[in-house]
Every structure is written in structure tokens, then in C-alpha cells.
Design an enzyme around this catalytic site. Structure first.
Site, PDB file in Angstrom:
ATOM      1  N   THR A  11       0.834  -1.204   0.000  1.00 35.77           N
ATOM      2  CA  THR A  11       0.000   0.000   0.000  1.00 35.77           C
ATOM      3  C   THR A  11       0.870   1.256   0.000  1.00 35.77           C
ATOM      4  O   THR A  11       0.400   2.352   0.271  1.00 35.77           O
ATOM      5  CB  THR A  11      -0.950   0.018   1.231  1.00 35.77           C
ATOM      6  OG1 THR A  11      -0.146  -0.182   2.408  1.00 35.77           O
ATOM      7  CG2 THR A  11      -1.984  -1.079   1.143  1.00 35.77           C
ATOM      8  N   ASP A  85       0.642  -8.415   9.203  1.00 38.43           N
ATOM      9  CA  ASP A  85       1.661  -7.528   9.728  1.00 38.43           C
ATOM     10  C   ASP A  85       3.008  -8.198   9.434  1.00 38.43           C
ATOM     11  O   ASP A  85       3.387  -9.147  10.105  1.00 38.43           O
ATOM     12  CB  ASP A  85       1.438  -7.368  11.241  1.00 38.43           C
ATOM     13  CG  ASP A  85       2.522  -6.529  11.878  1.00 38.43           C
ATOM     14  OD1 ASP A  85       3.436  -6.077  11.150  1.00 38.43           O
ATOM     15  OD2 ASP A  85       2.463  -6.333  13.108  1.00 38.43           O
ATOM     16  N   ASP A 169      18.401  -0.763  -8.967  1.00 39.52           N
ATOM     17  CA  ASP A 169      18.752   0.636  -9.181  1.00 39.52           C
ATOM     18  C   ASP A 169      17.995   0.982 -10.457  1.00 39.52           C
ATOM     19  O   ASP A 169      18.409   0.593 -11.554  1.00 39.52           O
ATOM     20  CB  ASP A 169      20.261   0.797  -9.393  1.00 39.52           C
ATOM     21  CG  ASP A 169      20.638   2.264  -9.536  1.00 39.52           C
ATOM     22  OD1 ASP A 169      19.898   2.990 -10.235  1.00 39.52           O
ATOM     23  OD2 ASP A 169      21.644   2.685  -8.961  1.00 39.52           O
ATOM     24  N   HIS A 170      16.886   1.678 -10.313  1.00 36.96           N
ATOM     25  CA  HIS A 170      15.996   1.779 -11.486  1.00 36.96           C
ATOM     26  C   HIS A 170      16.634   2.578 -12.621  1.00 36.96           C
ATOM     27  O   HIS A 170      16.193   2.485 -13.757  1.00 36.96           O
ATOM     28  CB  HIS A 170      14.608   2.301 -11.107  1.00 36.96           C
ATOM     29  CG  HIS A 170      14.518   3.769 -10.849  1.00 36.96           C
ATOM     30  ND1 HIS A 170      14.985   4.349  -9.709  1.00 36.96           N
ATOM     31  CD2 HIS A 170      14.011   4.782 -11.595  1.00 36.96           C
ATOM     32  CE1 HIS A 170      14.760   5.647  -9.763  1.00 36.96           C
ATOM     33  NE2 HIS A 170      14.175   5.946 -10.900  1.00 36.96           N
ATOM     34  N   GLU A 208      15.980  17.727 -10.547  1.00 40.72           N
ATOM     35  CA  GLU A 208      14.544  17.469 -10.373  1.00 40.72           C
ATOM     36  C   GLU A 208      13.848  18.771 -10.030  1.00 40.72           C
ATOM     37  O   GLU A 208      14.392  19.583  -9.276  1.00 40.72           O
ATOM     38  CB  GLU A 208      14.324  16.477  -9.233  1.00 40.72           C
ATOM     39  CG  GLU A 208      14.833  15.090  -9.542  1.00 40.72           C
ATOM     40  CD  GLU A 208      14.414  14.116  -8.455  1.00 40.72           C
ATOM     41  OE1 GLU A 208      13.310  13.572  -8.560  1.00 40.72           O
ATOM     42  OE2 GLU A 208      15.189  13.928  -7.504  1.00 40.72           O
ATOM     43  N   HIS A 232      22.490   5.904  -8.182  1.00 38.88           N
ATOM     44  CA  HIS A 232      22.180   6.192  -9.590  1.00 38.88           C
ATOM     45  C   HIS A 232      23.351   6.865 -10.320  1.00 38.88           C
ATOM     46  O   HIS A 232      23.735   6.458 -11.409  1.00 38.88           O
ATOM     47  CB  HIS A 232      20.964   7.105  -9.703  1.00 38.88           C
ATOM     48  CG  HIS A 232      19.749   6.601  -8.990  1.00 38.88           C
ATOM     49  ND1 HIS A 232      19.424   5.270  -8.923  1.00 38.88           N
ATOM     50  CD2 HIS A 232      18.758   7.246  -8.312  1.00 38.88           C
ATOM     51  CE1 HIS A 232      18.281   5.132  -8.242  1.00 38.88           C
ATOM     52  NE2 HIS A 232      17.874   6.311  -7.861  1.00 38.88           N
TER      53      HIS A 232
HETATM   54  C1  BG6 Z   1      14.730   7.735  -6.532  1.00 36.24           C
HETATM   55  C2  BG6 Z   1      15.001   8.725  -5.450  1.00 36.24           C
HETATM   56  O1  BG6 Z   1      15.624   6.653  -6.435  1.00 36.24           O
HETATM   57  O2  BG6 Z   1      14.881   8.350  -7.785  1.00 36.24           O
HETATM   58  C3  BG6 Z   1      14.052   9.922  -5.576  1.00 36.24           C
HETATM   59  O3  BG6 Z   1      14.802   8.118  -4.185  1.00 36.24           O
HETATM   60  C4  BG6 Z   1      14.160  10.504  -6.958  1.00 36.24           C
HETATM   61  O4  BG6 Z   1      14.336  10.904  -4.598  1.00 36.24           O
HETATM   62  C5  BG6 Z   1      13.976   9.422  -8.000  1.00 36.24           C
HETATM   63  O5  BG6 Z   1      13.132  11.487  -7.088  1.00 36.24           O
HETATM   64  C6  BG6 Z   1      14.219   9.967  -9.388  1.00 36.24           C
HETATM   65  O6  BG6 Z   1      13.846   8.988 -10.301  1.00 36.24           O
HETATM   66  P1  BG6 Z   1      13.434   9.367 -11.770  1.00 36.24           P
HETATM   67  O7  BG6 Z   1      13.238   8.069 -12.438  1.00 36.24           O
HETATM   68  O8  BG6 Z   1      12.191  10.199 -11.669  1.00 36.24           O
HETATM   69  O9  BG6 Z   1      14.577  10.165 -12.301  1.00 36.24           O
END
Ligand code: BG6
Length: 465
Positions: A11, A85, A169-170, A208, A232
Site C-alpha cells: 500500500t 503484519d 537501481d531503477h 529534479e 544512480h
Molecule cells: C529515486 C530517489 O531513487 O529516484 C528519488 O529516491 C528521486 O528521490 C527518484 O526522485 C528519481 O527517479 P526518476 O526516475 O524520476 O529520475
């Protein structure tokens, strides 16, 4: 369905904003995740129907692929909300029964929860039959401090082997981050010039425009250095700077990336005031869940060096921050000039919001003149609607990669540890030198001290043309 994709923290913000939209996209496009039942674990008292109604709005808002009622109904049929939980080890007997009743014997667990719960969840999963053969995906931060992260790692590895642990790590799932290798290694015009003899400096920016929004509690503990730089931006830095991996994408890439991080000039060799500027946006201390006296950095700018044969002498400038004038993420490579009277060749790899490559080079001005001007070639990969729709988002790719067991799409522990140590040393040196957090106004490009840092060395931040 005998396979379950189980989300702890079902959630939370991450699940609604990123995971459910990614799974919905996977469902519409027929990705591997389609074969999984989606088990949502949360403490709140929802029925599956109520949860799906909530999820519907988020999917409508955040999914890449078009929303339709029929597609959502097919997707929602795979979702099951399981109330428990997760911090109570005794509750896992019920979870075990739940999986057994449904004949589930193949597992992926996504831990979208605070890191203090990782160890406990993993250890409790030992009581779920078959779970220890499954995979576990972790979200950063991987611990509040390096020591805590090491301890968590130790606890996780009592249940799961390193091959079963996937640390997201997206940024590694972003289209143009993956593309850096291709741009570098498939184009002789770049491959052969990719070192300090020809490159004057490299900049990596992740700007950002939003502030901390609803994540003040987490962010105030982390700050820009831990939230963005250590993971990142160090991933990107090391892909830009690494030697060519022998297997292109695969385990070898990690060892090449790691060598770059290990070759970062040791903290203390250069004066810290020539290395780091930390800032905080005006009004940050009144954000929700933020300490009114907070010393957390919401902006960081750095001048780093990689002391190896390829890069000796070329600075890597890194900056990131919240509440800035715009949202923009790019890598800017500035080549050395043949003569002082011509402009630099500049290569920009645009990561977001648009994806593409920009190249600036010198050309004679049209007409009967010997004057030189700059040609600016701008290739925008994501500008056509067709391309945008066809490009999977980072979380979609990474979920698919985990299902296929492609570890190279994820952060490895030794990279995390090395990045973490370096960032901690920088921060300590900054504090020891008594350097203050620099204020900046929301909507600006960050503190003026970050501009001064580059100006002292004859450089300036590259703001997109
Ligand atoms: C995340 C951070 O890993 O990446 C955030 O915790 C950040 O603080 C975000 O805003 C940025 O991701 P993206 O994909 O929007 O550049």
C-alpha cells in the site's frame, strides 16, 4: 498459477506509482510477469476488490500503456490482497498456508519497505515452504548506514544466496542509460576519442523540479548524496568511464564498473572546497516530516577524478538536486578544442525527460565568410509518440530481467559498498572542514557556489540548448 510475485509494502507509494503500473504494462504487452499471480501484502484492512479499485486510479494515472476497463479487469484478476503484519514473524505461518492452499511453489518477493524490515522479512520467509529457493528484490536504501547495510546483507544471505538477491537501481533500467554502452562502443567516432587526451571534462546531471513531496521522513535521513549520488549517479559515472567489458552486457560489466569506482581519487587528496558543494532549498525545513533544524543536503555538486590511465586529468562533474528550475538528466561530454578560437565539440546523452543524443560541432558559417559557427544536431528518440509507447519503463524492464535471472541489470553489493564508502568520506571531509550547507531558491539551478566551483577551473555547467 503456481508462481507468485509478492509485494511487501503493497500500500506504499512505490507500489502504486511504479510497481502496479509496470505490472499492468506487462499484462497488456504480454510480458513474462503475466504468468505470476500478484500477491499484495499490507497491514490495512482492504478486501482484494477494494484494493483493486484503489489500484485502478494509480494505473490510470501512471501506466505507460493506455488504460482500458477490460485490460484492467484482466490484470486485476491476477491480484490478491493478503492482509498481514509483515513485522510479526508469527504471521508467516498463515502466509505459508496461503501459498500452500494455492499450490504456489515459485516465488519472487519484492521488498518495497523500509530497509530495517529486510532482515526480519527474509528470516521469517524461512518458514514459508519453497521461499528460500525464490528470488528477492530489494529497493534502496539498502540500509541506513554502511554498517547497517552490511549487517542486513549478512542476515539476507543466511536465507538467500547472492544469486537470489536482486538490488534495484531503477536508473539501470532507463533506456538511455543502457544505451551509453552502445553509443560508446559501437561508434568509432566516440570509441576512439573516449579518454582524457581528447575529452576535457564529463558532466552528469540529475536535476529534479519537485521537492521531497510526501517522502520527507525517508529523505531527511538520506539526503541527495545517499539518495542519488551513491547509487544512480555512480552507476552512470562508472558506465561512462569503464573499459570495454569482454562480454558486453553481463557479469564482466560489473567488474569493469567496480574498477572505475575504486580508481576514484581518494578523498582528501584535493581540497574538499574544490571537490564538493552541498545545498538545501529554501523552505525544505518546513516540509512534512522534515526536522526543522535539518542539515540534510537536497543538492550536491562534485568535481571528481578517476586516477587511471584513461581518465587522468579530466574532471567528472556531478550534480543533483531537488526543487530546481527543471527536470533534466543528462551526460555531457566536452571534447578538447583544437584551438582556443573554436568552440568545443559537445556530446550530450539525454536520459530524461526526453531521450536522445545531441552533438555540437564546428562548421563554417554559410555564405562568403571564414567565420565558424556551431552545428547542433539533436536526435530525439522519444519525441515520436510511437517510440514512446514502445519503450518499456525502467521498472518493467527490471521486473522482466529478474524473472529471466539477468543479474547484470541490478546493482551488485561490492559496487554499493564502494560507492557508499566514498560518499561517506566526502560528507565527513565536508563537515570536518566546517563547510556550510548552501541555500538555494526553489526554481533556480542550485547554489551559486556550485557555479563558482566549476568557474574556478575554467568550466561551467552545461544547461540544455
Ligand atoms: C529515486 C530517489 O531513487 O529516484 C528519488 O529516491 C528521486 O528521490 C527518484 O526522485 C528519481 O527517479 P526518476 O526516475 O524520476 O529520475
Amino acid at each position: 498459477m503456481s508462481k507468485a510475485f509478492t509485494i511487501f509494502g503493497g500500500t506504499g507509494d512505490l507500489t502504486f506509482r511504479k510497481l502496479l503500473p509496470a505490472l499492468y504494462n506487462g499484462s497488456v504487452s504480454g510480458a513474462e510477469s503475466m504468468d505470476y499471480q500478484i500477491v499484495i501484502i499490507g497491514r490495512r484492512d482492504y478486501t482484494t476488490e477494494q484494493y483493486c479499485e484503489l489500484a485502478r486510479d494509480w494505473v490510470k494515472k501512471f501506466a505507460r500503456l493506455p488504460y482500458s476497463d477490460s485490460a484492467f479487469t484482466r490484470f486485476a484478476a491476477r491480484i490478491d490482497y493478503y492482509r498481514m503484519d509483515f513485522s510479526d514473524p508469527a504471521a508467516y505461518a498463515g502466509l505459508n498456508q496461503y501459498f500452500t492452499d494455492r499450490g504456489i511453489d515459485e516465488f519472487i518477493f519484492y521488498l518495497a519497505v523500509a530497509p530495517r524490515f529486510f532482515g526480519l522479512i527474509a528470516e521469517s520467509l524461512a518458514g514459508v515452504r519453497g521461499a528460500s529457493r525464490g528470488k528477492v528484490i530489494l529497493e534502496k536504501p539498502f540500509g541506513e548506514t554502511l554498517e547497517a547495510a552490511k549487517e542486513l546483507n549478512r542476515r539476507l544471505e543466511t536465507i538467500f544466496s547472492p544469486e537470489q538477491i536482486y538490488r534495484i537501481d531503477h536508473y539501470l533500467g532507463k533506456e538511455m542509460v543502457r544505451n551509453i554502452e552502445t553509443i560508446r562502443f559501437s561508434n568509432p567516432i566516440f570509441t576512439n576519442l573516449w579518454d582524457a587526451r581528447f575529452i576535457e571534462s564529463v558532466q552528469i546531471s540529475a536535476l529534479e523540479d519537485v521537492g521531497v513531496e510526501s517522502r520527507g521522513g525517508y529523505y531527511d535521513e538520506a539526503g541527495a548524496m545517499k539518495d542519488m549520488v551513491q547509487n544512480h549517479l555512480f552507476q552512470i559515472l562508472s558506465i561512462v568511464a569503464m573499459e570495454r567489458p569482454s562480454d558486453y552486457i553481463g557479469s564482466d560489466m560489473h567488474s569493469e564498473q567496480l574498477k572505475v569506482l575504486r580508481a576514484l581519487r581518494p578523498v582528501g587528496r584535493d581540497p574538499i572546497e574544490d571537490t564538493l558543494v552541498l545545498g538545501q532549498y529554501d523552505g525544505y525545513r518546513t516540509e512534512k516530516l522534515v526536522d526543522p533544524h535539518s542539515q540534510t543536503d537536497t543538492y550536491a555538486a562534485m568535481r571528481l577524478f578517476i586516477d587511471n590511465d584513461r581518465w587522468r586529468g579530466a574532471p567528472f562533474y556531478i550534480r543533483t538536486g531537488k526543487k530546481l528550475g527543471e527536470r533534466e538528466m543528462n551526460v555531457v561530454v566536452t571534447f578538447r578544442r583544437p584551438r582556443p578560437d573554436v568552440a568545443h565539440n559537445v556530446l550530450v546523452i539525454r536520459i530524461q525527460p526526453t531521450e536522445g543524443v545531441y552533438l555540437q560541432f564546428n562548421i563554417q558559417k554559410p555564405g562568403d565568410t571564414t567565420e565558424i559557427t556551431q552545428a547542433k544536431m539533436d536526435f530525439c528518440q522519444s519525441c515520436s509518440l510511437e517510440n514512446r509507447i514502445n519503450t518499456p519503463e525502467a521498472y518493467e524492464r527490471l521486473i522482466g530481467a529478474c524473472i529471466r535471472g539477468e543479474h547484470f541489470w541490478f546493482s551488485q553489493w561490492d559496487q554499493i559498498e564502494t560507492g557508499w564508502e566514498y560518499v561517506a568520506q566526502l560528507r565527513q571531509a565536508y563537515e570536518k572542514a566546517g563547510l556550510p550547507l548552501r541555500n538555494y531558491t526553489g526554481g533556480s539551478y542550485g547554489p551559486s557556489e556550485a557555479d563558482d566551483l566549476l568557474a574556478r577551473f575554467g568550466h561551467s555547467w552545461f544547461n540544455s540548448p
